[in-house]
Scaffold this motif. Structure first.
Motif, short mmCIF file in Angstrom:
data_model
loop_
_atom_site.label_atom_id
_atom_site.label_comp_id
_atom_site.label_asym_id
_atom_site.label_seq_id
_atom_site.Cartn_x
_atom_site.Cartn_y
_atom_site.Cartn_z
N SER A 129 0.86 -1.18 0.00
CA SER A 129 0.00 0.00 0.00
C SER A 129 0.90 1.23 0.00
O SER A 129 2.10 1.13 0.27
CB SER A 129 -0.90 -0.02 1.23
N GLY A 130 0.31 2.39 -0.32
CA GLY A 130 1.11 3.61 -0.36
C GLY A 130 1.83 3.84 0.96
O GLY A 130 3.01 4.19 1.01
N GLU A 131 1.11 3.61 2.05
CA GLU A 131 1.67 3.80 3.38
C GLU A 131 2.84 2.84 3.61
O GLU A 131 3.90 3.22 4.12
CB GLU A 131 0.56 3.56 4.40
N GLN A 132 2.65 1.59 3.20
CA GLN A 132 3.71 0.60 3.40
C GLN A 132 4.94 0.94 2.58
O GLN A 132 6.07 0.76 3.05
CB GLN A 132 3.20 -0.79 2.99
N LEU A 133 4.73 1.45 1.36
CA LEU A 133 5.87 1.74 0.49
C LEU A 133 6.75 2.83 1.09
O LEU A 133 7.98 2.71 1.11
CB LEU A 133 5.38 2.15 -0.90
N ILE A 134 6.13 3.89 1.60
CA ILE A 134 6.94 4.97 2.20
C ILE A 134 7.62 4.47 3.47
O ILE A 134 8.80 4.75 3.71
CB ILE A 134 6.06 6.20 2.50
N THR A 135 6.88 3.71 4.28
CA THR A 135 7.48 3.14 5.48
C THR A 135 8.68 2.27 5.13
O THR A 135 9.73 2.33 5.77
CB THR A 135 6.44 2.28 6.24
#
Lengths: 525, 265
Positions: free
Chosen positions: B108-114
């Motif tokens: 997910s977008g959140e996971q990718l940045i994390t």
């Protein structure tokens, strides 16, 4: 239009071959394989000329129905393989629908499967050269059958284009369809045992199929040969009717596909169901922990990973059947070690599965050893329990518990040494795998020769690495249980040592050759 | 601030002056030269545009500058650190948005940045905090839990850019950051980048939208066929005319032609 599409397809085929020697070799191998089967089929069909019509009918109807089913299944397994015929590509051009239909149908016959089918159907004419009337029915039947093959395959492909706008459906269907295909071996073996008992069952199956769209076109000449003119006519009508029905359905689907090109449909509706950052939340907050979390997420979400391992849970089933057949239960016991090998070796193509997304690791300056450790950790979190469970299955069935420690030792040895070896191999060689988002069963383009060499070399090297465990298992089987416990100890200690060594060495290699690995990934797409 | 010139002196330029210093970069693929001796000084604190026609060698140059592609010859120095002799230290200073590269789009977008933050060695709390900030800044908070594979092209670009910012780099190297981005998102990206430069960061972007470069950047370099044709402040390079006209003049394109007369209705 027809001529244009055929020329387009030939040009694409030629240019594809010109791009790489590997692809040419692939086509030659595929052609040889197809040619072998074709030769067998044609010879068989010619021999059937001399056989009683009823027996010939059973064989031809069963074979023909299987052929038709195969044409229908191909588009599901190899979506996107035939770009010439992808309706979306024709959407921008003002082409009348009937001409597009005719062009697509005929272009669909170009290629190894189309040519082989045409020749095999032509050979059925020899089978039924039993008088002018029968021959005429055979010609009609063969033409209808050929039409059905192409149209059914196109119909399924067009229908899929509609459904394909849902990524989730597309990915799930490919995996589900694969399960019966993997089990095909055991099913055939079981069926073969059934045939030995009664050929009558087969004959009645063919009898039923001959009145369905699957087998009608193939059994019409047999009915004519047996003097049943009315039956022959009825079967031809069934075949013709199914062909026109399929063609109608296809033209409808194609017409719809032309005005609603498949798009990257947003399936955002389900997004809210996903919670938080998943594995990133509980894995250690370090580079290697993050890589393990990411890999684990991919093992679950990316169908290419699942497809590589789909055979693993089925291994005990397959080996059970072949051990029953050969009255050799040692083979059944090998389920665990084989599963361990497949699980461990899947790590060897891990970087290749990343494709160019690996750029993130490279530009973030991730140390090679963290990369190796994270990926190995993700695999081991589920591979260890999975391998142990699969190892237990044959022992639960056969009750030869005395050998369990020996086999567990071999399983741990294979799993851990395999992880070590794969960690080195995948940081040195990029192998040809389907690109992200592609069908997991699509034959990937690229350096197939190197891929095969890597696989074979890896198998041999792993065999050498686990030789101590293999010897101990053999001794335990031959003499006594003492060797079994030794195998368990050696498997754990030697395996763990090799795994650590492999990750360290692979990390060094990756540190040194990161940009080169990335360049190879870029080349692969 | 040093004024960049076409021929870079071989002696070391003061490390305080240049955020990125490329010297004599050469790369050829299968005997065909893609980059043929490009030298470039990107002053610290500048918003630098790299323009050129398709196939000019922009992506190849930036890949060599960021440690993704090993040059045949030449060096790349980021804030005094040589990219190819000390890659780990150099990469810590850089945020990179490569062009035409896949993302780990099953996250997910959140996971990718994390993920990007943790790979760069941030601790869990910092990574989570910055991820939330970036998602809000790029107007992606509503889609944070959606898989990146289901994002639109513009959203994908934004999430990739966000992932390259999470470790607070001092130099941003962005390859075609505005490609297939809608005007609203483009304005959003531009204001974030302008803020970043104002606070002391350095940005180098490649683009072939001249208008955008002229409005956004303070420095520009023109490359074509693997060579540097001009470099300097935007005003120096465009020399009175618009950047687009000057670019066509430098690269040597065709003017309007009579060839398509049948198209005139």
């Amino acid at each position: 239009m027809v001529a244009h599409l055929i020329r387009l397809k030939l040009v694409l085929l030629r240019n594809g071959l010109r791009r790489s020697v590997g692809q040419l070799v692939g086509l030659i191998v595929a052609s040889l394989y197809g040619l072998g089967i074709l030769l067998l089929a044609v010879t068989g069909l010619i021999v059937l000329r001399a056989v009683d019509a009823q027996i010939a009918e059973t064989v031809v109807v069963l074979g023909g129905s299987a052929l038709l089913v195969g044409w229908g299944l191909t588009p599901i397994l190899l979506s996107g393989v035939d770009l010439t015929l992808d309706p979306a590509r024709f959407a921008p051009f003002p082409i009348p629908l009937p001409r597009l239909l005719a062009g697509q149908a005929i272009a669909g016959l170009i290629g190894v499967p189309g040519v082989c089918t045409t020749i095999a159907l032509a050979a059925t004419l020899v089978t039924w050269s039993r008088g002018p009337g029968v021959f005429a029915v055979a010609v009609l039947g063969a033409l209808l059958a050929l039409g059905l093959c192409v149209v059914v395959s196109r119909l399924v492909a067009s229908a899929l284009t509609d459904l394909a706008s849902s990524r989730r459906f597309r990915e799930a269907s490919r995996i589900v369809v694969m399960v019966p295909l993997v089990l095909l071996g055991p099913i055939i073996a079981l069926a073969a045992r059934g045939i030995e008992m009664n050929a009558a069952a087969l004959r009645s199956l063919a009898g039923v199929l001959s009145w369905t769209p699957l087998g009608a076109a193939f059994s019409a000449p047999a009915a004519a040969a047996e003097g049943d003119a009315l039956g022959a006519l009825a079967k031809l009508v069934i075949a013709a009717a199914s062909l026109s029905l399929a063609a109608w359905g296809w033209s409808r689907a194609l017409a719809r596909a032309l005005v609603t090109p498949a798009s990257r449909a947003a399936s955002g509706g389900r997004a809210t169901a996903r919670r938080g950052i998943g594995a990133f939340g509980w894995m250690p907050a370090t580079p290697w922990g993050a890589i393990a979390a990411r890999s684990l997420t991919y093992w679950i979400r990316d169908p290419r990973y699942a497809a590589a391992l789909i055979i693993v849970p089925l291994l005990p089933v397959i080996l059970y059947f072949s051990s029953v057949q050969r009255h050799n239960s040692e083979m059944f016991l090998l389920s665990g070690p084989l599963a361990a090998f497949m699980l461990a070796w899947s790590l060897a193509s891990d970087i290749s599965y990343d494709s160019t997304a690996f750029a993130l690791h490279l530009s973030a300056g991730v140390r090679g050893r963290y990369d190796r450790r994270g990926r190995a950790l993700a695999l081991l979190t589920f591979a260890v329990p999975a391998a142990v469970v699969i190892t237990l299955v044959p022992f639960l069935v056969s009750g030869r518990w005395a050998l369990l420690p020996a086999y567990l030792g071999l399983v741990f040895g294979v799993l851990l040494s395999g992880v070590g070896l794969a960690s080195v191999v995948s940081s040195r060689f990029v192998v040809a795998v389907p690109l992200p988002g592609e069908s997991p069963f699509k034959r990937p383009p690229g350096n197939t020769a190197q891929t095969i060499l890597v696989q074979l070399g890896g198998l041999v090297a792993l065999g050498i690495l686990v030789l101590p465990e293999i010897v101990l298992v053999a001794l335990a089987t031959g003499t006594g249980a003492g060797f079994g416990w030794a195998a368990l100890l050696v498997g754990l200690v030697l395996g763990a040592t090799l795994a650590l060594l492999g990750m360290w060495l692979g990390g060094k290699l990756l540190d040194r050759r990161g940009p080169e690995v990335y360049a190879a990934l870029t080349k692969a797409g | 601030m040093t004024v960049p010139s076409f021929s870079v002196p071989s002696r070391d330029v003061s490390p305080g002056g240049s955020a990125l210093s490329l010297r004599g970069l050469v790369k050829s693929f299968g005997g065909k030269p893609a980059v043929n001796g490009i030298s470039l000084e990107v002053p610290a604190g500048s918003f630098y545009g790299l323009v050129g026609p398709n196939g000019a060698g922009k992506t190849t140059t930036l890949s060599m500058a960021t440690g993704l592609l090993r040059p045949d010859a030449g060096t790349a120095i980021v804030l005094g650190v040589d990219v190819w002799s000390d890659p780990l230290a150099a990469k810590r200073l850089m945020g990179v948005l490569p062009d035409g590269v896949r993302l780990f789009d099953r996250l997910s977008g959140e996971q990718l940045i994390t993920y990007s933050g943790l790979l760069h060695g941030l601790d869990r709390r910092t990574a989570a905090q910055r991820t939330a900030d970036l998602l809000a800044a790029f107007d992606l908070a509503a889609d944070a839990r959606t898989l990146v594979v289901d994002y639109s092209a513009g959203m994908t670009k934004k999430i990739a850019l966000a992932a390259s910012l999470v470790h607070a780099p001092r130099l941003l190297v962005l390859d075609e950051p505005f490609e297939s981005v809608d005007p609203v998102s483009a304005a959003n990206i531009r204001s974030i980048l302008a803020d970043y430069v104002r606070s002391g960061g350095t940005v180098i972007v490649s683009s072939h939208v001249m208008d955008l470069v002229q409005r956004m950047c303070d420095h520009v370099a023109v490359v074509a066929q693997g060579r540097l044709l001009a470099a300097g402040t935007v005003d120096e390079v465009r020399a009175g005319s618009t950047l687009e006209d000057r670019f066509v003049e430098l690269v040597g394109g065709h003017g309007p032609t009579e060839g398509l007369s049948w198209l005139h209705t």
